[in-house]
Design a protein around this motif. Structure first.
Motif: not given
Ligand code: PPS
Ligand code: ADP
Length: 203
Positions: A28-31, A43-46, A61-68, A101-105
């Motif tokens: 699932a995606v934890l959005w 929180l998503s990292s912990a 997947l994290d905003g800052d990282n994906v934007r790189h 289990i995908t976590l998106t921030a």
């Protein structure tokens, strides 16, 4: 808009359900959605660490990282944010298909964009987590010094200041990072995943 024509969907012989059986948990995606500084990354990292430690297959997947990388050609106009979330939605869908289990921030400020991602996934595969925190507290935290830059007039279109944030109307989970500790928020989500039988565990 789909520019490609003459394309045909190819079915894989290994199905999502096969991967879930092998992994011994659902995918699932934890959005996570919320203002800058609300605690999405922390929180998503912990939570990912906790899930990993109990043998869950995850990816974050994290905003800052994906934007790189993938989304380096996108800025913060409404159209670019919408495209940002659309692409992340598509990547998340692939990851769910891969059994993770995908976590998106991502701030993901527009309700319509989040709902569009939800609609691309099967029932129960999109778990919206509203990381709730007042703008005042986010600004006090200012983990990256961005609010300071906004107040100095160095950043425009900043979410919560001069760009909108649309709160989720019916998120599966709300974590209040002003009044809950990080550990409490992590455990609240773990509890939800167990109760809804995404992962195994008592309760
Ligand atoms: N104008 C503006 N508004 C909001 N945020 C900004 C802006 N400029 C840069 N940043 C930094 O980019 C991170 C947000 O990227 P996202 O991809 O999550 O944004 S969005 O979902 O497309 O709205 C955001 O990260 P978080 O603080 O982790 O939320 C900021 O670090
Ligand atoms: N209960 C809490 N939950 C999450 N973060 C918290 C909490 N209390 C304080 N913080 C702090 O708030 C900041 C949140 O920053 P960050 O996780 O980068 O937010 P976002 O990814 O939403 O921009 C971090 O410095 C974190 O240590």
């Amino acid at each position: 808009m789909n520019k490609s024509t003459n394309i045909v969907w190819h079915q894989s012989s290994v199905k999502k359900a096969d991967r879930e059986n092998l992994n011994n948990h659902k995918s699932a995606v934890l959005w996570f959605t919320g203002l800058s500084g609300s605690g999405k990354s922390t929180l998503s990292s912990a939570l990912e660490s906790e899930l990993f430690s109990i043998g869950t297959h995850t990816y974050r997947l994290d905003g800052d990282n994906v934007r790189h990388g993938l989304n380096k050609n996108l800025g913060f106009s409404p159209e670019d944010r919408t495209e940002n979330i659309r692409r992340i939605g598509e990547v998340s869908k692939l990851m769910v298909d891969a059994g993770l289990i995908t976590l998106t921030a991502f701030i993901s400020p527009y309700r319509e964009d989040r709902d569009r991602v939800r609609a691309t996934l099967a029932q129960g595969e999109f778990i919206e987590i509203y990381v709730k925190c007042s703008l005042d507290i986010c600004e006090v935290r200012d983990p990256k010094g961005l609010y300071k830059k906004v107040r100095l007039g160095e950043i425009n279109n900043f979410t919560g200041i001069d760009a909108p944030y649309e709160e989720p109307l019916h998120p599966e989970i709300i974590v209040d990072t002003e009044n809950q500790t990080l550990e409490e928020s992590v455990q609240m989500i773990i509890q939800y995943l167990k109760e809804m039988q995404y992962i195994k565990g008592t309760s």
